[in-house]
Design an enzyme around this catalytic site. Structure first.
Site, PDB file in Angstrom:
ATOM      1  CG  ASN A   9      -1.343   1.282   2.144  1.00 21.01           C
ATOM      2  OD1 ASN A   9      -1.993   2.172   0.548  1.00 21.01           O
ATOM      3  ND2 ASN A   9      -2.234   1.391   2.257  1.00 21.01           N
ATOM      4  CD1 TRP A  10       3.032   0.617  -3.631  1.00 22.25           C
ATOM      5  CD2 TRP A  10       3.840   2.428  -4.342  1.00 22.25           C
ATOM      6  NE1 TRP A  10       3.926   0.200  -4.285  1.00 22.25           N
ATOM      7  CE2 TRP A  10       3.880   0.975  -5.044  1.00 22.25           C
ATOM      8  CE3 TRP A  10       3.826   3.863  -5.895  1.00 22.25           C
ATOM      9  CZ2 TRP A  10       4.693   0.707  -5.941  1.00 22.25           C
ATOM     10  CZ3 TRP A  10       4.398   3.227  -6.632  1.00 22.25           C
ATOM     11  CH2 TRP A  10       4.676   1.631  -6.821  1.00 22.25           C
ATOM     12  CE  LYS A  11       0.112   3.326   4.558  1.00 21.56           C
ATOM     13  NZ  LYS A  11      -0.310   3.653   6.361  1.00 21.56           N
ATOM     14  CG  HIS A  97      -5.786   1.848   5.496  1.00 23.13           C
ATOM     15  ND1 HIS A  97      -5.338   2.598   5.783  1.00 23.13           N
ATOM     16  CD2 HIS A  97      -4.914   0.329   5.136  1.00 23.13           C
ATOM     17  CE1 HIS A  97      -3.867   2.544   6.590  1.00 23.13           C
ATOM     18  NE2 HIS A  97      -3.858   1.659   5.639  1.00 23.13           N
ATOM     19  CD  GLU A  99      -2.850   5.833   6.805  1.00 23.03           C
ATOM     20  OE1 GLU A  99      -2.843   6.321   4.653  1.00 23.03           O
ATOM     21  OE2 GLU A  99      -1.582   5.142   7.348  1.00 23.03           O
ATOM     22  CD  GLU A 169      -3.693  -2.604   7.576  1.00 22.99           C
ATOM     23  OE1 GLU A 169      -2.648  -3.347   7.206  1.00 22.99           O
ATOM     24  OE2 GLU A 169      -3.865  -1.565   7.373  1.00 22.99           O
ATOM     25  N   GLY A 175       2.247   2.928  10.950  1.00 23.66           N
ATOM     26  CA  GLY A 175       3.204   3.321  10.497  1.00 23.66           C
ATOM     27  C   GLY A 175       4.179   3.887  11.481  1.00 23.66           C
ATOM     28  CB  SER A 215       5.316  -1.589  11.932  1.00 22.22           C
ATOM     29  OG  SER A 215       5.063  -0.463  12.192  1.00 22.22           O
ATOM     30  N   GLY A 236       2.779  -0.783   4.129  1.00 23.50           N
ATOM     31  CA  GLY A 236       3.114   0.072   3.836  1.00 23.50           C
ATOM     32  C   GLY A 236       3.997   1.295   3.815  1.00 23.50           C
ATOM     33  N   GLY A 237       4.878   2.008   4.783  1.00 23.28           N
ATOM     34  CA  GLY A 237       6.486   2.138   4.647  1.00 23.28           C
ATOM     35  C   GLY A 237       7.312   1.095   4.017  1.00 23.28           C
TER      36      GLY A 237
HETATM   37  C1  PEP Z   1      -0.632   0.024   6.255  1.00 26.32           C
HETATM   38  O1  PEP Z   1      -0.657   0.927   5.516  1.00 26.32           O
HETATM   39  O2  PEP Z   1      -1.319  -0.743   5.583  1.00 26.32           O
HETATM   40  C2  PEP Z   1      -0.009  -0.305   7.017  1.00 26.32           C
HETATM   41  C3  PEP Z   1       0.639  -1.413   7.210  1.00 26.32           C
HETATM   42  O3  PEP Z   1       1.708   0.923   7.242  1.00 26.32           O
HETATM   43  P1  PEP Z   1       2.816   0.087   7.964  1.00 26.32           P
HETATM   44  O4  PEP Z   1       3.476  -0.873   7.286  1.00 26.32           O
HETATM   45  O5  PEP Z   1       3.936   1.407   7.439  1.00 26.32           O
HETATM   46  O6  PEP Z   1       3.026   0.139   9.132  1.00 26.32           O
END
Ligand code: PEP
Length: 258
Positions: A9-11, A97, A99, A169, A175, A215, A236-237
């Site tokens: 997930n590049w956001k 999600h 966010e 999640e 993040g 993470s 994500g990141g």
């Molecule tokens: C996400 O945004 O779905 C996620 C898991 O982010 P991160 O890996 O950065 O925690």
């Protein structure tokens, strides 16, 4: 046999050129390492969907989007419909999600309508659920996730639910660099599977893919993915760096090497 999936997930990150370079680097790496028994899904920002779909013709990954509209079509300025996404031959959509729930006020009803739009248009929802830190501290995390799953998914019939990828999640781990322990992830994944088993049946519960997100990094992926009810990750990141993302994909065991 459950599908094993790693999704990135590049956001809201990357420009067009940076995205193209990253996709080619990931795609080339996936081809070189071989990913038999695994599915990799890249979810770039909407604007880059068509380019990503084009590149997926030469590389072994699927393409997803990060959201879809709850509406079918019409006067919804700025929205992207499931039908539009499907017309680009995109296979997955992240839905619900945290966010989106947090910054765009998406509640369980909206999320359920988005799930329906995806299913109606043959897009596999990557359905996100997970609790806030307070809920975890108050030991309400199972209640929160139960509510999200019941409200967001349990109106589906069996043939629809099998196409959903559930992403657990915990919000406190997204993040933040804070990860749920492999045991915490396993416990919640088993809990979700049991909910499905009680509502539908054992066979379906055993067949639904449940991935962990929060993470996940190259250095913790092996341990998390090693748990029996964890079928992969939503990243994500760490999906913004090709080498790290490829290591995470490599860390996912398949049924042959489990
Ligand atoms: C996400 O945004 O779905 C996620 C898991 O982010 P991160 O890996 O950065 O925690």
């Amino acid at each position: 046999m459950r599908k094993k999936i790693v999704a990135g997930n590049w956001k809201m990150n990357k420009t067009f050129d940076d995205a193209e370079n990253l996709i080619v680097e990931i795609g080339t790496g996936l081809r070189e390492m071989g990913i038999e028994g695994k599915e990799v899904v890249l979810c770039p920002p909407f604007l880059f969907t068509e380019m990503t779909v084009d590149l997926s013709q030469e590389h072994p990954f699927y393409v997803g989007v990060q959201d879809i509209s709850e509406h079918e079509e019409g006067a919804y300025t700025g929205e992207i419909s499931a039908q539009m996404v499907r017309s680009l031959e995109t296979n997955f959509a992240i839905i619900g999600h945290s966010e989106r729930r947090m910054h765009f006020n998406e509640d369980d009803e909206v999320v359920a309508r988005k799930v329906d739009m995806a299913i109606k248009n043959s897009i596999n929802p990557i359905f996100c659920c997970g609790e806030q830190l307070e809920a975890r501290k108050d030991e309400k995390h199972f209640d929160v996730v139960r509510g999200q799953i019941e409200e967001g998914l349990f109106h589906l019939d069996k043939s629809e639910l099998i196409n959903v990828v559930i992403a657990y999640e915990p919000i406190w781990a997204i993040g933040t660099g804070e990860t749920a322990s492999p045991e915490q992830a396993q416990e919640m994944h088993a809990f979700i599977r049991n909910l499905i088993s009680v509502k539908y049946n054992n066979e379906l519960a055993d067949s639904v893919t449940i991935v962990y997100g929060g993470s996940v990094k190259p250095d913790n992926a092996v341990e998390i993915f090693g748990k029996p009810d964890v079928d992969g990750g939503l990243i994500g990141g760490a999906s913004l760096d090709a080498k790290g993302f490829l290591k995470i994909v490599a860390a996912l065991p398949t049924d042959d090497n489990n």
